[in-house]
Scaffold this active site. Sequence first.
Site, PDB file in Angstrom:
ATOM      1  N   ASN A   5       0.793  -1.228   0.000  1.00 18.58           N
ATOM      2  CA  ASN A   5       0.000   0.000   0.000  1.00 18.58           C
ATOM      3  C   ASN A   5       0.826   1.279   0.000  1.00 18.58           C
ATOM      4  O   ASN A   5       0.284   2.370  -0.172  1.00 18.58           O
ATOM      5  CB  ASN A   5      -0.947   0.010   1.209  1.00 18.58           C
ATOM      6  CG  ASN A   5      -0.202  -0.007   2.528  1.00 18.58           C
ATOM      7  OD1 ASN A   5       0.763  -0.740   2.687  1.00 18.58           O
ATOM      8  ND2 ASN A   5      -0.643   0.801   3.478  1.00 18.58           N
ATOM      9  N   LYS A   6       2.141   1.169   0.195  1.00 19.69           N
ATOM     10  CA  LYS A   6       2.959   2.376   0.250  1.00 19.69           C
ATOM     11  C   LYS A   6       4.419   2.027  -0.014  1.00 19.69           C
ATOM     12  O   LYS A   6       4.799   0.856  -0.060  1.00 19.69           O
ATOM     13  CB  LYS A   6       2.831   3.043   1.624  1.00 19.69           C
ATOM     14  CG  LYS A   6       3.236   2.140   2.773  1.00 19.69           C
ATOM     15  CD  LYS A   6       3.026   2.812   4.124  1.00 19.69           C
ATOM     16  CE  LYS A   6       3.381   1.864   5.265  1.00 19.69           C
ATOM     17  NZ  LYS A   6       3.244   2.512   6.584  1.00 19.69           N
ATOM     18  N   ASP A  53      -2.688  -9.629   6.881  1.00 19.65           N
ATOM     19  CA  ASP A  53      -1.787  -9.458   8.018  1.00 19.65           C
ATOM     20  C   ASP A  53      -0.904 -10.692   8.055  1.00 19.65           C
ATOM     21  O   ASP A  53      -1.370 -11.791   8.382  1.00 19.65           O
ATOM     22  CB  ASP A  53      -2.588  -9.327   9.314  1.00 19.65           C
ATOM     23  CG  ASP A  53      -1.705  -9.164  10.538  1.00 19.65           C
ATOM     24  OD1 ASP A  53      -0.475  -9.329  10.429  1.00 19.65           O
ATOM     25  OD2 ASP A  53      -2.255  -8.885  11.625  1.00 19.65           O
ATOM     26  N   SER A 134      17.732  -6.882   2.732  1.00 24.80           N
ATOM     27  CA  SER A 134      18.524  -5.664   2.874  1.00 24.80           C
ATOM     28  C   SER A 134      19.991  -6.041   3.005  1.00 24.80           C
ATOM     29  O   SER A 134      20.324  -7.093   3.569  1.00 24.80           O
ATOM     30  CB  SER A 134      18.088  -4.887   4.120  1.00 24.80           C
ATOM     31  OG  SER A 134      18.982  -3.832   4.397  1.00 24.80           O
ATOM     32  N   TYR A 156      16.204  -5.797  13.577  1.00 29.62           N
ATOM     33  CA  TYR A 156      15.931  -5.666  12.147  1.00 29.62           C
ATOM     34  C   TYR A 156      16.999  -6.333  11.281  1.00 29.62           C
ATOM     35  O   TYR A 156      16.690  -7.171  10.425  1.00 29.62           O
ATOM     36  CB  TYR A 156      15.804  -4.193  11.760  1.00 29.62           C
ATOM     37  CG  TYR A 156      15.566  -3.994  10.285  1.00 29.62           C
ATOM     38  CD1 TYR A 156      14.335  -4.285   9.721  1.00 29.62           C
ATOM     39  CD2 TYR A 156      16.585  -3.530   9.448  1.00 29.62           C
ATOM     40  CE1 TYR A 156      14.108  -4.112   8.368  1.00 29.62           C
ATOM     41  CE2 TYR A 156      16.375  -3.357   8.098  1.00 29.62           C
ATOM     42  CZ  TYR A 156      15.133  -3.653   7.552  1.00 29.62           C
ATOM     43  OH  TYR A 156      14.927  -3.500   6.200  1.00 29.62           O
ATOM     44  N   LYS A 160      16.786  -9.853   8.826  1.00 31.83           N
ATOM     45  CA  LYS A 160      17.066  -9.936   7.395  1.00 31.83           C
ATOM     46  C   LYS A 160      18.119 -11.012   7.105  1.00 31.83           C
ATOM     47  O   LYS A 160      18.066 -11.678   6.063  1.00 31.83           O
ATOM     48  CB  LYS A 160      17.511  -8.575   6.854  1.00 31.83           C
ATOM     49  CG  LYS A 160      16.402  -7.527   6.859  1.00 31.83           C
ATOM     50  CD  LYS A 160      15.187  -7.975   6.049  1.00 31.83           C
ATOM     51  CE  LYS A 160      14.138  -6.888   5.959  1.00 31.83           C
ATOM     52  NZ  LYS A 160      12.941  -7.308   5.164  1.00 31.83           N
ATOM     53  N   THR A 191      11.834   5.655   2.941  1.00 32.45           N
ATOM     54  CA  THR A 191      10.490   5.194   3.287  1.00 32.45           C
ATOM     55  C   THR A 191      10.245   5.486   4.762  1.00 32.45           C
ATOM     56  O   THR A 191      11.159   5.858   5.500  1.00 32.45           O
ATOM     57  CB  THR A 191      10.327   3.679   3.052  1.00 32.45           C
ATOM     58  OG1 THR A 191      11.125   2.966   4.014  1.00 32.45           O
ATOM     59  CG2 THR A 191      10.748   3.289   1.647  1.00 32.45           C
ATOM     60  N   ASP A 192       9.004   5.286   5.205  1.00 29.02           N
ATOM     61  CA  ASP A 192       8.728   5.532   6.618  1.00 29.02           C
ATOM     62  C   ASP A 192       9.422   4.517   7.516  1.00 29.02           C
ATOM     63  O   ASP A 192       9.539   4.719   8.726  1.00 29.02           O
ATOM     64  CB  ASP A 192       7.227   5.576   6.893  1.00 29.02           C
ATOM     65  CG  ASP A 192       6.499   4.312   6.492  1.00 29.02           C
ATOM     66  OD1 ASP A 192       7.138   3.354   6.015  1.00 29.02           O
ATOM     67  OD2 ASP A 192       5.265   4.284   6.652  1.00 29.02           O
ATOM     68  N   ASN A 194      12.522   4.004   7.622  1.00 29.65           N
ATOM     69  CA  ASN A 194      13.750   4.634   8.124  1.00 29.65           C
ATOM     70  C   ASN A 194      13.579   6.135   8.332  1.00 29.65           C
ATOM     71  O   ASN A 194      14.569   6.879   8.353  1.00 29.65           O
ATOM     72  CB  ASN A 194      14.927   4.362   7.173  1.00 29.65           C
ATOM     73  CG  ASN A 194      14.647   4.810   5.746  1.00 29.65           C
ATOM     74  OD1 ASN A 194      14.087   5.874   5.516  1.00 29.65           O
ATOM     75  ND2 ASN A 194      15.057   4.001   4.782  1.00 29.65           N
TER      76      ASN A 194
END
Length: 233
Positions: A5-6, A53, A134, A156, A160, A191-192, A194
């Site tokens: 969605n984003k 979800d 990442s 995080y 990854k 992006t949101d 980071n």
Amino acid sequence: MTGANKGIGYEVAAGLGSLGWRVGVGARDEQRREEAVAKLRAAGGDAFGVPLDVTDDASVAAAAGLIEERAGGLDVLVNNAAITGGAPQTPITVEPATVRAAVETNVIGVIRTTNAMLPLLRRSATPRIVNMSSSVGSLTMQTTPGAETGPLSAAYATSKTFLNAVTVQYAKELHDTIILINAACPGFTATDLNGFRGVRTPEQGAAIAIRLATLPADGSTGGFFDDAGIVAW
């Protein structure tokens, strides 16, 4: 695809849509999901919303059923949904719950979603799976003196690394099928996730996922790639 969605996820959806693909926009947030679908359609794409979800078994199972109903099958799964888990993430200060939350979404969510979608992918003539990873998950980079891997990240970054290992395991199990599965590094994208500190646009970050989603039959599997080529595990 998940988390569509984003940000990078939306741009992957838009890129595949521009190539004539029908895109299922998977996301938890109903309003953002439907806004993304409307935007993709306004641009001429063929898109539909998929409530999803990745941390919930019932939600993922329902998403697979909806994709079967609306699209009749699935050619490409892009596992893009992810969280950072918040800060701090230094190993001696991180809360176990922070690590658990990152792994639940970034790794177990990928396993849950992939396994639910595999029956659909197995029926495709060109099945592809792309796991958005990442370079911070690269053990090679993390252990190379002077390599830029960002701040210490026991949740995080390690999630990854875990995801990369899972990608390899899937490739090994699926080696005798036509399913190609790879990990993609979008680079440091604004992006949101980071706080929009990245130096690449979401469209640039989406490029590698689109390339791996559209690999030819003799394309790579079990690899880790960015725009420049192979990323060291």
